[in-house]
Design a protein around this motif. Structure first.
Motif, PDB file in Angstrom:
ATOM      1  N   SER A   1      -4.287  -2.846  -3.165  1.00 32.88           N
ATOM      2  CA  SER A   1      -3.010  -3.002  -2.482  1.00 32.88           C
ATOM      3  C   SER A   1      -2.669  -4.449  -2.165  1.00 32.88           C
ATOM      4  N   GLU A   2      -3.644  -5.347  -2.187  1.00 34.53           N
ATOM      5  CA  GLU A   2      -3.376  -6.746  -1.870  1.00 34.53           C
ATOM      6  C   GLU A   2      -2.663  -7.468  -2.996  1.00 34.53           C
ATOM      7  N   SER A   3      -2.711  -6.949  -4.207  1.00 40.45           N
ATOM      8  CA  SER A   3      -2.147  -7.635  -5.369  1.00 40.45           C
ATOM      9  C   SER A   3      -0.675  -7.280  -5.523  1.00 40.45           C
ATOM     10  N   ALA A   4       0.183  -7.984  -4.786  1.00 37.75           N
ATOM     11  CA  ALA A   4       1.617  -7.692  -4.802  1.00 37.75           C
ATOM     12  C   ALA A   4       2.232  -7.976  -6.163  1.00 37.75           C
ATOM     13  N   VAL A   5       1.889  -9.125  -6.746  1.00 41.10           N
ATOM     14  CA  VAL A   5       2.469  -9.496  -8.041  1.00 41.10           C
ATOM     15  C   VAL A   5       2.032  -8.526  -9.125  1.00 41.10           C
ATOM     16  N   ALA A   6       0.751  -8.185  -9.116  1.00 41.98           N
ATOM     17  CA  ALA A   6       0.247  -7.251 -10.123  1.00 41.98           C
ATOM     18  C   ALA A   6       0.904  -5.889  -9.982  1.00 41.98           C
ATOM     19  N   LEU A   7       1.072  -5.411  -8.762  1.00 40.18           N
ATOM     20  CA  LEU A   7       1.702  -4.115  -8.544  1.00 40.18           C
ATOM     21  C   LEU A   7       3.155  -4.142  -9.012  1.00 40.18           C
TER      22      LEU A   7
ATOM     23  N   ALA B   1       0.829  -1.205   0.000  1.00 39.97           N
ATOM     24  CA  ALA B   1       0.000   0.000   0.000  1.00 39.97           C
ATOM     25  C   ALA B   1       0.864   1.256   0.000  1.00 39.97           C
ATOM     26  N   ALA B   2       1.938   1.274   0.801  1.00 36.44           N
ATOM     27  CA  ALA B   2       2.798   2.459   0.880  1.00 36.44           C
ATOM     28  C   ALA B   2       3.538   2.699  -0.427  1.00 36.44           C
ATOM     29  N   LEU B   3       4.083   1.640  -1.032  1.00 32.35           N
ATOM     30  CA  LEU B   3       4.819   1.795  -2.287  1.00 32.35           C
ATOM     31  C   LEU B   3       3.917   2.309  -3.399  1.00 32.35           C
ATOM     32  N   SER B   4       2.707   1.759  -3.492  1.00 33.39           N
ATOM     33  CA  SER B   4       1.794   2.191  -4.542  1.00 33.39           C
ATOM     34  C   SER B   4       1.365   3.643  -4.318  1.00 33.39           C
ATOM     35  N   LEU B   5       1.130   4.019  -3.066  1.00 29.26           N
ATOM     36  CA  LEU B   5       0.712   5.383  -2.755  1.00 29.26           C
ATOM     37  C   LEU B   5       1.832   6.380  -3.079  1.00 29.26           C
ATOM     38  N   ILE B   6       3.060   6.075  -2.649  1.00 28.70           N
ATOM     39  CA  ILE B   6       4.182   7.000  -2.852  1.00 28.70           C
ATOM     40  C   ILE B   6       4.504   7.137  -4.338  1.00 28.70           C
ATOM     41  N   THR B   7       4.678   6.008  -5.028  1.00 31.87           N
ATOM     42  CA  THR B   7       5.060   6.054  -6.439  1.00 31.87           C
ATOM     43  C   THR B   7       3.960   6.659  -7.293  1.00 31.87           C
ATOM     44  N   GLY B   8       2.725   6.246  -7.062  1.00 33.14           N
ATOM     45  CA  GLY B   8       1.615   6.778  -7.843  1.00 33.14           C
ATOM     46  C   GLY B   8       1.443   8.272  -7.655  1.00 33.14           C
ATOM     47  N   ALA B   9       1.591   8.742  -6.417  1.00 28.01           N
ATOM     48  CA  ALA B   9       1.447  10.177  -6.151  1.00 28.01           C
ATOM     49  C   ALA B   9       2.542  10.977  -6.845  1.00 28.01           C
ATOM     50  N   VAL B  10       3.777  10.471  -6.823  1.00 26.15           N
ATOM     51  CA  VAL B  10       4.882  11.177  -7.484  1.00 26.15           C
ATOM     52  C   VAL B  10       4.636  11.273  -8.983  1.00 26.15           C
ATOM     53  N   TRP B  11       4.255  10.166  -9.610  1.00 30.64           N
ATOM     54  CA  TRP B  11       4.002  10.185 -11.054  1.00 30.64           C
ATOM     55  C   TRP B  11       2.835  11.100 -11.404  1.00 30.64           C
ATOM     56  N   LEU B  12       1.792  11.059 -10.600  1.00 30.42           N
ATOM     57  CA  LEU B  12       0.613  11.883 -10.881  1.00 30.42           C
ATOM     58  C   LEU B  12       0.951  13.374 -10.784  1.00 30.42           C
ATOM     59  N   VAL B  13       1.602  13.782  -9.698  1.00 25.19           N
ATOM     60  CA  VAL B  13       1.938  15.194  -9.513  1.00 25.19           C
ATOM     61  C   VAL B  13       2.907  15.667 -10.584  1.00 25.19           C
ATOM     62  N   THR B  14       3.941  14.864 -10.878  1.00 30.28           N
ATOM     63  CA  THR B  14       4.917  15.249 -11.898  1.00 30.28           C
ATOM     64  C   THR B  14       4.274  15.366 -13.272  1.00 30.28           C
TER      65      THR B  14
END
Length: 226
Positions: free
Chosen positions: A180-186, A128-141
């Protein structure tokens, strides 16, 4: 190009990685007598700097794709290092912008670096943390790059820059929306988007190199912004 030709031409705010008048910081006479800020501007505006940023995005993306079953800790380290390296590249590239646009570039660089540090922190190494951090950075940039491209109506290759910004926005939205539960998909999705964004940056670097080549062959005094 000699450093005595006067101040650098204004940087186009829609160009994600800056603009330079030479193909690198070590060109003969290109930085003679230049101050630290001007040296950073020439380095950050060179096509080779953009190429380095593209490689810094492609390598972790390829590693994630070829090693999808790696542990969560390995994924967090790869993503964290990617964000830190990209933040460093963008920090230097920000100096190639005009002073009014430099703050946006520096903000994005700091955002990448802070996100990279967060990804490397053990308590935050969760899906959940990795998806939130990475997704937010890409979205804002992506949003900031797109806004800058729309503001620069006369910029060459403006449509391509808008396409790259849209790619970042889509990547951010999809990663944030992924369960966030889908580790492989993420893992696979992060690797795929890293590769796509790296390829887009690689194309920008090649376009920049072509512009420098045309300027050297006498097509004009300065290469057109990418």
């Amino acid at each position: 190009m000699s450093s005595t030709d006067g101040p650098a031409e204004p940087y186009d705010p829609a160009e994600p990685y800056g603009r330079g008048e030479t193909d690198g910081p070590l060109e003969a006479g290109g930085t003679a007598g230049a101050g630290p800020e001007e040296r950073l501007a020439r380095l950050g505006g060179s096509w080779t700097w953009l190429l380095g940023s593209a490689v810094g995005t492609l390598v972790p993306g390829v590693l994630v794709l070829v090693w999808p079953d790696g542990t969560l800790h390995v994924l967090a380290v790869l993503i964290g290092l990617y964000l830190l390296v990209t933040g460093g590249f963008r920090f230097v590239a920000a100096f190639a912008r005009e002073h009014g646009d430099r703050h946006t570039g520096l903000f994005v660089a700091v955002l990448y670096i802070l996100a990279g540090v967060l990804c490397l922190r053990h308590p935050l190494q969760t899906i959940a943390a990795l998806s939130l951090i990475t997704g937010a950075v890409w979205l804002v940039t992506g949003l900031l790059t797109g806004w800058a491209a729309l503001a620069a109506k006369g910029m060459p290759h403006r449509g391509f820059v808008l396409g790259v910004s849209a790619l970042g926005v889509v990547a951010g939205v999809i990663v944030l929306a992924l369960p966030s539960e889908s580790a492989v998909a993420l893992t696979r999705l992060l690797g795929l988007w890293l590769v796509l964004l790296g390829v887009a940056e690689l194309v920008l670097a090649l376009v920049r190199r072509s512009a420098v080549g045309r300027a050297r062959s006498g097509a004009g005094p300065h290469p057109a912004p990418v």
